[in-house]
Write an enzyme that holds these catalytic residues in place. Sequence first.
Site, PDB file in Angstrom:
ATOM      1  N   GLY A 239      -2.869   4.433   5.631  1.00 49.59           N
ATOM      2  CA  GLY A 239      -1.600   4.696   6.329  1.00 49.59           C
ATOM      3  C   GLY A 239      -0.944   5.946   5.767  1.00 49.59           C
ATOM      4  O   GLY A 239      -0.885   6.130   4.559  1.00 49.59           O
TER       5      GLY A 239
ATOM      6  N   ARG B 293      -0.059  20.163  -0.731  1.00 48.34           N
ATOM      7  CA  ARG B 293       0.366  21.509  -1.150  1.00 48.34           C
ATOM      8  C   ARG B 293       0.237  21.661  -2.669  1.00 48.34           C
ATOM      9  O   ARG B 293      -0.285  22.670  -3.162  1.00 48.34           O
ATOM     10  CB  ARG B 293       1.811  21.715  -0.702  1.00 48.34           C
ATOM     11  CG  ARG B 293       2.496  22.961  -1.216  1.00 48.34           C
ATOM     12  CD  ARG B 293       3.909  22.993  -0.633  1.00 48.34           C
ATOM     13  NE  ARG B 293       4.694  24.119  -1.097  1.00 48.34           N
ATOM     14  CZ  ARG B 293       5.460  24.096  -2.183  1.00 48.34           C
ATOM     15  NH1 ARG B 293       5.489  23.009  -2.942  1.00 48.34           N
ATOM     16  NH2 ARG B 293       6.167  25.150  -2.521  1.00 48.34           N
ATOM     17  N   ALA B 294       0.698  20.638  -3.395  1.00 45.09           N
ATOM     18  CA  ALA B 294       0.642  20.720  -4.864  1.00 45.09           C
ATOM     19  C   ALA B 294      -0.800  20.775  -5.354  1.00 45.09           C
ATOM     20  O   ALA B 294      -1.127  21.540  -6.270  1.00 45.09           O
ATOM     21  CB  ALA B 294       1.371  19.517  -5.467  1.00 45.09           C
ATOM     22  N   VAL B 295      -1.670  19.991  -4.730  1.00 44.03           N
ATOM     23  CA  VAL B 295      -3.081  19.973  -5.171  1.00 44.03           C
ATOM     24  C   VAL B 295      -3.737  21.334  -4.899  1.00 44.03           C
ATOM     25  O   VAL B 295      -4.411  21.903  -5.768  1.00 44.03           O
ATOM     26  CB  VAL B 295      -3.863  18.837  -4.459  1.00 44.03           C
ATOM     27  CG1 VAL B 295      -5.358  18.960  -4.720  1.00 44.03           C
ATOM     28  CG2 VAL B 295      -3.341  17.475  -4.908  1.00 44.03           C
TER      29      VAL B 295
ATOM     30  N   ARG C 101      -8.558   5.071   8.682  1.00 44.20           N
ATOM     31  CA  ARG C 101      -9.068   3.955   7.891  1.00 44.20           C
ATOM     32  C   ARG C 101     -10.555   3.901   8.245  1.00 44.20           C
ATOM     33  O   ARG C 101     -10.905   3.788   9.407  1.00 44.20           O
ATOM     34  CB  ARG C 101      -8.361   2.654   8.272  1.00 44.20           C
ATOM     35  CG  ARG C 101      -6.823   2.695   8.060  1.00 44.20           C
ATOM     36  CD  ARG C 101      -6.230   1.313   8.174  1.00 44.20           C
ATOM     37  NE  ARG C 101      -4.790   1.311   8.391  1.00 44.20           N
ATOM     38  CZ  ARG C 101      -3.862   1.382   7.420  1.00 44.20           C
ATOM     39  NH1 ARG C 101      -4.242   1.462   6.171  1.00 44.20           N
ATOM     40  NH2 ARG C 101      -2.577   1.355   7.707  1.00 44.20           N
TER      41      ARG C 101
ATOM     42  N   ASP D 219      -4.216   1.300  -1.688  1.00 47.32           N
ATOM     43  CA  ASP D 219      -5.243   0.448  -2.317  1.00 47.32           C
ATOM     44  C   ASP D 219      -6.633   0.576  -1.680  1.00 47.32           C
ATOM     45  O   ASP D 219      -7.629   0.655  -2.396  1.00 47.32           O
ATOM     46  CB  ASP D 219      -4.782  -1.016  -2.398  1.00 47.32           C
ATOM     47  CG  ASP D 219      -4.329  -1.573  -1.074  1.00 47.32           C
ATOM     48  OD1 ASP D 219      -4.335  -0.834  -0.068  1.00 47.32           O
ATOM     49  OD2 ASP D 219      -3.970  -2.764  -1.034  1.00 47.32           O
TER      50      ASP D 219
ATOM     51  N   THR E 113       1.876   5.529  -0.431  1.00 46.47           N
ATOM     52  CA  THR E 113       2.039   4.431   0.528  1.00 46.47           C
ATOM     53  C   THR E 113       3.507   4.049   0.582  1.00 46.47           C
ATOM     54  O   THR E 113       4.173   4.013  -0.460  1.00 46.47           O
ATOM     55  CB  THR E 113       1.197   3.185   0.165  1.00 46.47           C
ATOM     56  OG1 THR E 113       1.694   2.053   0.904  1.00 46.47           O
ATOM     57  CG2 THR E 113       1.258   2.826  -1.312  1.00 46.47           C
ATOM     58  N   ILE E 114       3.988   3.750   1.784  1.00 44.76           N
ATOM     59  CA  ILE E 114       5.404   3.358   1.872  1.00 44.76           C
ATOM     60  C   ILE E 114       5.623   1.984   1.245  1.00 44.76           C
ATOM     61  O   ILE E 114       6.735   1.614   0.939  1.00 44.76           O
ATOM     62  CB  ILE E 114       5.920   3.363   3.331  1.00 44.76           C
ATOM     63  CG1 ILE E 114       5.195   2.331   4.199  1.00 44.76           C
ATOM     64  CG2 ILE E 114       5.841   4.750   3.927  1.00 44.76           C
ATOM     65  CD1 ILE E 114       5.915   2.030   5.508  1.00 44.76           C
ATOM     66  N   ASP E 115       4.538   1.217   1.048  1.00 43.49           N
ATOM     67  CA  ASP E 115       4.685  -0.175   0.588  1.00 43.49           C
ATOM     68  C   ASP E 115       5.063  -0.319  -0.884  1.00 43.49           C
ATOM     69  O   ASP E 115       5.536  -1.363  -1.304  1.00 43.49           O
ATOM     70  CB  ASP E 115       3.377  -0.947   0.808  1.00 43.49           C
ATOM     71  CG  ASP E 115       3.034  -1.110   2.265  1.00 43.49           C
ATOM     72  OD1 ASP E 115       3.880  -0.776   3.111  1.00 43.49           O
ATOM     73  OD2 ASP E 115       1.922  -1.577   2.571  1.00 43.49           O
TER      74      ASP E 115
ATOM     75  N   ASP F 245       3.097  -0.784  -3.299  1.00 44.55           N
ATOM     76  CA  ASP F 245       2.389  -1.960  -3.818  1.00 44.55           C
ATOM     77  C   ASP F 245       1.186  -1.611  -4.694  1.00 44.55           C
ATOM     78  O   ASP F 245       0.100  -2.149  -4.516  1.00 44.55           O
ATOM     79  CB  ASP F 245       1.946  -2.859  -2.642  1.00 44.55           C
ATOM     80  CG  ASP F 245       1.010  -2.142  -1.695  1.00 44.55           C
ATOM     81  OD1 ASP F 245       0.927  -0.890  -1.750  1.00 44.55           O
ATOM     82  OD2 ASP F 245       0.362  -2.815  -0.887  1.00 44.55           O
TER      83      ASP F 245
ATOM     84  N   GLY G 263       5.629  -3.521   5.055  1.00 42.30           N
ATOM     85  CA  GLY G 263       5.354  -3.832   3.653  1.00 42.30           C
ATOM     86  C   GLY G 263       4.224  -4.821   3.494  1.00 42.30           C
ATOM     87  O   GLY G 263       4.105  -5.461   2.450  1.00 42.30           O
ATOM     88  N   ARG G 264       3.411  -4.966   4.512  1.00 41.70           N
ATOM     89  CA  ARG G 264       2.226  -5.832   4.481  1.00 41.70           C
ATOM     90  C   ARG G 264       2.405  -7.049   3.582  1.00 41.70           C
ATOM     91  O   ARG G 264       3.079  -7.990   3.961  1.00 41.70           O
ATOM     92  CB  ARG G 264       0.994  -5.021   4.078  1.00 41.70           C
ATOM     93  CG  ARG G 264      -0.253  -5.668   4.643  1.00 41.70           C
ATOM     94  CD  ARG G 264      -1.437  -4.783   4.813  1.00 41.70           C
ATOM     95  NE  ARG G 264      -1.438  -3.536   4.094  1.00 41.70           N
ATOM     96  CZ  ARG G 264      -2.119  -2.474   4.499  1.00 41.70           C
ATOM     97  NH1 ARG G 264      -2.840  -2.545   5.594  1.00 41.70           N
ATOM     98  NH2 ARG G 264      -2.113  -1.373   3.812  1.00 41.70           N
TER      99      ARG G 264
ATOM    100  N   GLY H 132      23.690  -4.520   2.594  1.00 39.14           N
ATOM    101  CA  GLY H 132      24.502  -5.734   2.480  1.00 39.14           C
ATOM    102  C   GLY H 132      23.969  -6.874   3.325  1.00 39.14           C
ATOM    103  O   GLY H 132      24.758  -7.664   3.879  1.00 39.14           O
ATOM    104  N   ALA H 133      22.652  -6.979   3.410  1.00 36.31           N
ATOM    105  CA  ALA H 133      22.064  -8.052   4.238  1.00 36.31           C
ATOM    106  C   ALA H 133      22.493  -9.421   3.704  1.00 36.31           C
ATOM    107  O   ALA H 133      22.616  -9.610   2.496  1.00 36.31           O
ATOM    108  CB  ALA H 133      20.541  -7.937   4.217  1.00 36.31           C
TER     109      ALA H 133
ATOM    110  N   ARG I  66       7.261   4.963   8.739  1.00 37.19           N
ATOM    111  CA  ARG I  66       6.214   5.800   8.137  1.00 37.19           C
ATOM    112  C   ARG I  66       6.449   7.285   8.379  1.00 37.19           C
ATOM    113  O   ARG I  66       5.810   8.125   7.738  1.00 37.19           O
ATOM    114  CB  ARG I  66       4.847   5.387   8.686  1.00 37.19           C
ATOM    115  CG  ARG I  66       4.337   4.076   8.132  1.00 37.19           C
ATOM    116  CD  ARG I  66       2.969   4.219   7.479  1.00 37.19           C
ATOM    117  NE  ARG I  66       1.973   4.641   8.403  1.00 37.19           N
ATOM    118  CZ  ARG I  66       1.096   3.831   8.996  1.00 37.19           C
ATOM    119  NH1 ARG I  66       1.115   2.535   8.732  1.00 37.19           N
ATOM    120  NH2 ARG I  66       0.198   4.299   9.814  1.00 37.19           N
TER     121      ARG I  66
HETATM  122  O1  F6P Z   1       0.285   0.314   4.249  1.00 37.69           O
HETATM  123  C1  F6P Z   1       1.270   0.925   4.989  1.00 37.69           C
HETATM  124  C2  F6P Z   1       1.578   0.130   6.238  1.00 37.69           C
HETATM  125  O2  F6P Z   1       2.563   0.824   6.966  1.00 37.69           O
HETATM  126  C3  F6P Z   1       1.987  -1.320   6.012  1.00 37.69           C
HETATM  127  O3  F6P Z   1       3.333  -1.450   5.645  1.00 37.69           O
HETATM  128  C4  F6P Z   1       1.672  -1.921   7.359  1.00 37.69           C
HETATM  129  O4  F6P Z   1       1.407  -3.303   7.260  1.00 37.69           O
HETATM  130  C5  F6P Z   1       0.422  -1.188   7.766  1.00 37.69           C
HETATM  131  O5  F6P Z   1       0.420   0.045   7.060  1.00 37.69           O
HETATM  132  C6  F6P Z   1       0.324  -0.908   9.238  1.00 37.69           C
HETATM  133  O6  F6P Z   1      -0.890  -0.305   9.487  1.00 37.69           O
HETATM  134  P1  F6P Z   1      -1.302   0.378  10.862  1.00 37.69           P
HETATM  135  O7  F6P Z   1      -0.635   1.721  10.915  1.00 37.69           O
HETATM  136  O8  F6P Z   1      -2.772   0.475  10.791  1.00 37.69           O
HETATM  137  O9  F6P Z   1      -0.785  -0.505  11.950  1.00 37.69           O
END
Ligand code: F6P
Length: 327
Positions: A15, A25-27, A76, A107, A130-132, A134, A175-176, A190-191, A260
């Site tokens: 993703g 750019r940095a690389v 992917r 990952d 990754t935005i997650d 994780d 966030g998978r 403030g959820a 994203r």
């Molecule tokens: O790993 C980043 C992410 O945006 C997750 O938060 C989400 O579950 C997944 O990718 C979505 O993937 P796709 O873009 O393949 O639907």
Amino acid sequence: MANEITNIGVFTSGGDAPGMNAAIRAVVRTSLYYGKKAFGIHRGYEGMIDDEIEEMTSTSVSGIIHHGGTMLRTARSSRFLTKEGRAQAYNNLKKHGIDGIVALGGDGTFRGASEFNAEFDIPFIGVPCTIDNDLYGTDFTIGYDTAINTAMEAIDKIRDTAAAHDRLFFVEVMGRDAGFIAMRSGIATGAEAILIPESKLSIDQLIEKLEKGWERQKQSCIVVVAEGDEEGGAFGVAEKVKERFNHYDTRVSILGHMQRGGNPSCSDRVLASRLGVSAVEALIQGKVNVMVGIMHRDVVFTPFLNATKHHLEVSPYLMMLQEILST
Ligand code: F6P
């Protein structure tokens, strides 16, 4: 002593995450700074297998630091999971004389890199994108800061309309399997409640919280739900709550892929710049099979398999904070 690296390849995979362009750019610029050649590999492992590889100059990465997405594009790849796919990728890299790689991804990207490093003699260094958030071995991943700000802005807007209509909103964030985006964006807006895979807030407990808000004559309620929450995402939770708590008119909003995209935040651009430079320096120093990250302000290296097996816990302190502030 490892052979001297002369030609460095860079690719983005999995993703996309805002800040990937800043890292590319940095690389590229760091490779050139140290007298190496730089090569861009398009569409991640797919482009490595299909030989979509081109030499890059300093100008190739001009004007991209502020753009979301990735100029190298991403994919992917199921073919890279096969031995044949990896062998084909290796032959292409050899053909271009590439002898070191910087992999920008999450990952899945690093699991692939680890497999490859076990079979072939071209070292990979990973940069966490990754935005997650994780991954283990970095306080923050590139893209996470931008994503939480995007989610925060969207939830603020939802709050306006929720308050105008006395509504209860269930907002699903990405966030998978991880609740980092939900936790931070939920606290920042403030959820009234946050549901994440890492902590079990039952439907009973959630309804109890919402009842308290209702008794306090709250005009609106926002429940942030991480997509990986086991109650079935925002739609699933909303259905279960509606059956027993119907004081408010209820709506569901899935923020989805907007999280994203967008221009990377200042933090993500700086993080990407730092990690991109460190990754190239690490390759030149002979490091292999590790992800570069920043923990407590220091650059650290974590073996790919450790980085992908665990991730940092969503802070119990933040969970507590949310509990106190949402009463
Ligand atoms: O790993 C980043 C992410 O945006 C997750 O938060 C989400 O579950 C997944 O990718 C979505 O993937 P796709 O873009 O393949 O639907």
